[in-house]
Design a protein around this motif. Structure first.
Motif, mmCIF file in Angstrom:
data_model
loop_
_atom_site.group_PDB
_atom_site.id
_atom_site.type_symbol
_atom_site.label_atom_id
_atom_site.label_comp_id
_atom_site.label_asym_id
_atom_site.label_seq_id
_atom_site.Cartn_x
_atom_site.Cartn_y
_atom_site.Cartn_z
ATOM 1 N N THR A 1 7.403 -6.068 -8.831
ATOM 2 C CA THR A 1 7.647 -4.898 -8.006
ATOM 3 C C THR A 1 8.353 -5.351 -6.732
ATOM 4 N N ILE A 2 9.381 -4.623 -6.345
ATOM 5 C CA ILE A 2 10.058 -4.913 -5.079
ATOM 6 C C ILE A 2 9.632 -3.865 -4.057
ATOM 7 N N ILE A 3 9.078 -4.334 -2.950
ATOM 8 C CA ILE A 3 8.618 -3.428 -1.905
ATOM 9 C C ILE A 3 9.505 -3.572 -0.672
ATOM 10 N N THR A 4 9.617 -2.495 0.078
ATOM 11 C CA THR A 4 10.389 -2.490 1.321
ATOM 12 C C THR A 4 9.426 -2.568 2.501
ATOM 13 N N LEU A 5 9.788 -3.380 3.469
ATOM 14 C CA LEU A 5 8.929 -3.588 4.635
ATOM 15 C C LEU A 5 9.381 -2.725 5.804
ATOM 16 N N ASP A 6 8.434 -2.079 6.460
ATOM 17 C CA ASP A 6 8.750 -1.323 7.682
ATOM 18 C C ASP A 6 9.080 -2.268 8.822
ATOM 19 N N GLU A 7 8.366 -3.374 8.863
ATOM 20 C CA GLU A 7 8.562 -4.372 9.914
ATOM 21 C C GLU A 7 9.055 -5.659 9.278
ATOM 22 N N PRO A 8 10.317 -6.018 9.502
ATOM 23 C CA PRO A 8 10.866 -7.235 8.891
ATOM 24 C C PRO A 8 10.078 -8.477 9.292
ATOM 25 N N ILE A 9 10.075 -9.458 8.400
ATOM 26 C CA ILE A 9 9.407 -10.733 8.655
ATOM 27 C C ILE A 9 10.475 -11.791 8.916
ATOM 28 N N LYS A 10 10.360 -12.492 10.018
ATOM 29 C CA LYS A 10 11.298 -13.581 10.312
ATOM 30 C C LYS A 10 10.790 -14.865 9.678
ATOM 31 N N VAL A 11 11.638 -15.496 8.881
ATOM 32 C CA VAL A 11 11.256 -16.752 8.244
ATOM 33 C C VAL A 11 12.353 -17.785 8.483
ATOM 34 N N SER A 12 11.956 -19.036 8.514
ATOM 35 C CA SER A 12 12.924 -20.129 8.634
ATOM 36 C C SER A 12 13.506 -20.421 7.254
ATOM 37 N N VAL A 13 14.813 -20.513 7.185
ATOM 38 C CA VAL A 13 15.490 -20.833 5.928
ATOM 39 C C VAL A 13 16.518 -21.923 6.216
ATOM 40 N N HIS A 14 17.080 -22.445 5.163
ATOM 41 C CA HIS A 14 18.082 -23.496 5.317
ATOM 42 C C HIS A 14 18.982 -23.382 4.099
ATOM 43 N N LYS B 1 0.830 -1.208 0.000
ATOM 44 C CA LYS B 1 0.000 0.000 0.000
ATOM 45 C C LYS B 1 0.866 1.262 0.000
ATOM 46 N N ARG B 2 1.963 1.219 0.749
ATOM 47 C CA ARG B 2 2.859 2.380 0.751
ATOM 48 C C ARG B 2 3.520 2.553 -0.614
ATOM 49 N N TYR B 3 3.870 1.440 -1.241
ATOM 50 C CA TYR B 3 4.475 1.495 -2.579
ATOM 51 C C TYR B 3 3.524 2.178 -3.569
ATOM 52 N N ILE B 4 2.236 1.844 -3.495
ATOM 53 C CA ILE B 4 1.250 2.454 -4.386
ATOM 54 C C ILE B 4 1.194 3.961 -4.167
ATOM 55 N N GLN B 5 1.222 4.370 -2.896
ATOM 56 C CA GLN B 5 1.161 5.803 -2.577
ATOM 57 C C GLN B 5 2.402 6.536 -3.094
ATOM 58 N N GLU B 6 3.562 5.873 -3.020
ATOM 59 C CA GLU B 6 4.806 6.516 -3.425
ATOM 60 C C GLU B 6 5.057 6.444 -4.925
ATOM 61 N N HIS B 7 4.264 5.640 -5.648
ATOM 62 C CA HIS B 7 4.431 5.497 -7.103
ATOM 63 C C HIS B 7 3.064 5.676 -7.777
ATOM 64 N N PRO B 8 2.530 6.905 -7.744
ATOM 65 C CA PRO B 8 1.183 7.146 -8.284
ATOM 66 C C PRO B 8 1.070 6.888 -9.786
ATOM 67 N N SER B 9 2.188 6.892 -10.501
ATOM 68 C CA SER B 9 2.126 6.660 -11.951
ATOM 69 C C SER B 9 1.888 5.194 -12.294
ATOM 70 N N GLU B 10 2.120 4.311 -11.332
ATOM 71 C CA GLU B 10 1.898 2.889 -11.559
ATOM 72 C C GLU B 10 0.469 2.535 -11.157
ATOM 73 N N THR B 11 -0.256 1.961 -12.078
ATOM 74 C CA THR B 11 -1.656 1.654 -11.815
ATOM 75 C C THR B 11 -1.860 0.167 -11.561
ATOM 76 N N PHE B 12 -2.685 -0.122 -10.570
ATOM 77 C CA PHE B 12 -3.062 -1.493 -10.238
ATOM 78 C C PHE B 12 -4.579 -1.559 -10.155
ATOM 79 N N ILE B 13 -5.175 -2.478 -10.877
ATOM 80 C CA ILE B 13 -6.624 -2.668 -10.832
ATOM 81 C C ILE B 13 -6.898 -3.741 -9.786
#
Length: 276
Positions: A256-269, A194-206
């Motif tokens: 589209t690559i978006i940046t997160l305000d709150e990181p998500i912890k995930v299990s990886v290997h 949602k923040r990405y949409i606000q910061e990139h008004p020229s990009e349209t998403f239906i």
């Protein structure tokens, strides 16, 4: 270009000379052996170049007790031996004009998993090739495709999570996300989009609102995509089937690559190259 043991050892020696490091070849100790051992500050890096290594876990543990970082570079072979993912065994592959190292054997065909041999050697000697069991994701790549509403037939944009990025350098692609938690409607990702949409008004998403909607199929409400025109729910099961088909051919999809305000912890290997 074919890969052989002599070529790889020669490349290791060239990197040592370029980095101004001392090295010893054909090292034999009571608990482990190595084709070449490189001295680097307070530790050493031991390289073995072979097709099917044996007793890697035992040798690796013995090396670590002596402040030696083990690394097994595996030459191409028809019958490769299985090694636990957490062990430092890396497949070598040959491309037209260069040798590549695969950080994780399960992802050999993934370009994000491949590093040029000289870059890999520099990185592992510098201690920048690491193994992660958990990662804090701060960026997410979303893939978009068109989904026609089953009720009013309006075309909508929907997305699926294609890749995850941690600030330290871990990259997880969508083909491996399929076995983990579904992050499509993770609150951090929705907020970041949602923040990405606000910061990139020229990009349209239906798109309709991403919100809980009632599903007759399960007899309850859950977070979902819905039609921008009639607000009909797009069932998660149906969309997951679409994702399974599309995730192997994402080159033609909008991303589209978006940046997160709150990181998500995930299990990886997985092994990864540490960002500078």
């Amino acid at each position: 270009m074919s890969i052989n043991k002599e070529t790889i050892i020669s490349a290791i020696i060239d990197v040592c000379k370029a980095m101004g490091l001392d090295y010893i070849t054909k090292v034999r100790s009571a608990t482990w052996n190595a084709d070449i051992v490189v001295e680097h500050k307070t530790y050493k890096v031991a390289f073995n170049v072979c097709k099917c290594p044996r007793n890697v876990e035992v040798a690796y543990k013995a090396m670590r007790k002596e402040r030696v970082c083990g690394c097994w570079l595996l030459l191409p072979t028809r019958n490769s031996s299985y090694q636990e993912q957490s062990l430092p065994c890396f497949n070598l592959i040959s491309k037209t004009d260069k040798e590549m190292v695969c950080l994780n054997s399960k992802l050999d065909d993934n370009s994000t998993n491949q590093i040029e041999l000289f870059s890999f050697l520099h990185s592992i000697i510098d201690g920048k090739i690491k193994f992660a069991e958990q990662a804090e994701i701060n960026k997410v790549e979303l893939c978009f495709y068109k989904n026609r509403c089953w009720k009013c037939h309006k075309e909508n944009d929907v997305y699926f999570v294609n890749r995850l990025f941690s600030q330290k350098g871990v990259v997880i692609d969508g083909q491996n996300l399929m076995i983990d938690e579904d992050l499509t409607f993770n609150p951090s990702i929705i907020k970041g989009f949602k923040r990405y949409i606000q910061e990139h008004p020229s990009e349209t998403f239906i798109m309709g609102d991403i919100k809980p909607r009632y599903s007759k199929t399960i007899g309850g409400a859950y977070p979902s995509f819905g039609c921008v025109q009639c607000d009909s729910i797009f069932g998660n099961f149906y969309l997951q089937e679409n994702m399974i088909e599309l995730i192997y051919c994402t080159d033609s999809l909008r991303k589209t690559i978006i940046t997160l305000d709150e990181p998500i912890k995930v299990s990886v290997h997985c092994w990864y190259k540490v960002n500078r």
